[in-house]
Write a protein that holds these residues in place. Structure first.
Motif, short mmCIF file in Angstrom:
data_model
loop_
_atom_site.label_atom_id
_atom_site.label_comp_id
_atom_site.label_asym_id
_atom_site.label_seq_id
_atom_site.Cartn_x
_atom_site.Cartn_y
_atom_site.Cartn_z
N MET A 97 0.84 -1.20 0.00
CA MET A 97 0.00 0.00 0.00
C MET A 97 0.88 1.25 0.00
O MET A 97 0.56 2.24 -0.65
CB MET A 97 -0.93 0.00 1.22
N LEU A 98 1.98 1.19 0.75
CA LEU A 98 2.88 2.33 0.83
C LEU A 98 3.72 2.50 -0.44
O LEU A 98 4.03 3.62 -0.83
CB LEU A 98 3.79 2.20 2.05
N ASP A 99 4.10 1.39 -1.07
CA ASP A 99 4.90 1.43 -2.29
C ASP A 99 4.30 0.43 -3.28
O ASP A 99 4.59 -0.77 -3.22
CB ASP A 99 6.36 1.07 -1.98
N ILE B 270 -3.69 1.99 9.66
CA ILE B 270 -2.23 1.88 9.70
C ILE B 270 -1.59 2.65 8.55
O ILE B 270 -0.58 3.32 8.72
CB ILE B 270 -1.80 0.39 9.68
N TYR B 271 -2.20 2.59 7.39
CA TYR B 271 -1.64 3.19 6.19
C TYR B 271 -1.54 4.72 6.29
O TYR B 271 -0.50 5.29 5.94
CB TYR B 271 -2.50 2.81 4.99
N LEU B 272 -2.57 5.38 6.77
CA LEU B 272 -2.58 6.85 6.75
C LEU B 272 -1.44 7.47 7.56
O LEU B 272 -0.72 8.33 7.02
CB LEU B 272 -3.94 7.38 7.19
N GLY C 34 4.55 9.57 6.98
CA GLY C 34 5.96 9.55 7.29
C GLY C 34 6.37 8.79 8.54
O GLY C 34 7.55 8.62 8.80
N LEU C 35 5.41 8.35 9.35
CA LEU C 35 5.77 7.57 10.53
C LEU C 35 6.20 6.16 10.12
O LEU C 35 5.63 5.59 9.20
CB LEU C 35 4.59 7.48 11.49
N TRP D 293 6.17 1.72 14.17
CA TRP D 293 5.66 2.64 15.18
C TRP D 293 4.14 2.78 15.07
O TRP D 293 3.45 2.86 16.09
CB TRP D 293 6.30 4.01 15.05
N VAL D 294 3.66 2.84 13.86
CA VAL D 294 2.21 3.00 13.66
C VAL D 294 1.48 1.77 14.21
O VAL D 294 0.48 1.90 14.92
CB VAL D 294 1.88 3.22 12.18
#
Length: 161
Positions: free
Chosen positions: A36-38, A64-66, A71-72, A76-77
């Protein structure tokens, strides 16, 4: 303000006592979030691509994605949402004990018992899991639904179920 402090103190304390485990329940849980991030990652992985489709888990993945997209770090998320879900569950269990008229010591015993019990699982997910899982959020929502139902606040309780 005192309630928020109590919420985080209890959650952090139990988090340290009960532990935290990086997501391990599904071999595609983390890769799906990474995809989802990449979007260039796991483009030819059938299972990850299926998990990227709209499912009930989509909302959990979006939680989690947002922040991760902002940038976190993903780790950590996941840990932060686990801490918040644990706090929601603990405060819900304490509120249920208070609503039922159980004293402070009884409420503490009730919370520890509920977090450690193995029998009586909700949706094949233990009431407490040391790793992030959507079922943990569902357990917290169900407990708060029970609190609201016992208090006679049926409309709000219905939203939790």
């Amino acid at each position: 303000m005192a309630q928020a402090g109590e919420f985080f103190w209890l959650a952090a304390t139990l988090w340290v006592v009960c532990g935290y485990v990086w997501p391990i329940f599904s071999p595609v849980e983390v890769p799906t979030l990474q995809a989802m991030l990449d979007p260039a990652l796991f483009r030819h992985d059938f299972v990850v691509q299926e998990y990227l489709r709209f499912t009930p888990r989509f909302y959990y993945n979006l939680l989690i994605y947002l922040p991760a997209r902002a940038g976190l770090p993903l780790a950590w998320v996941c840990a932060g949402w686990q801490l918040i879900a644990l706090g929601a569950l603990i405060t819900g269990l304490r509120a249920l004990a208070k609503t039922l008229g159980i004293g402070a010591v009884g409420a503490a015993i009730f919370v520890v018992w509920a977090l450690q019990m193995d029998a009586g699982q909700l949706g094949l997910t233990a009431l407490f899991t040391p790793a992030p899982a959507p079922g943990f959020w569902a357990a917290a929502a169900a407990v708060w639904g029970g609190v609201l139902a016992v208090q006679g606040r049926w409309r709000a309780a219905y939203l939790c179920f």
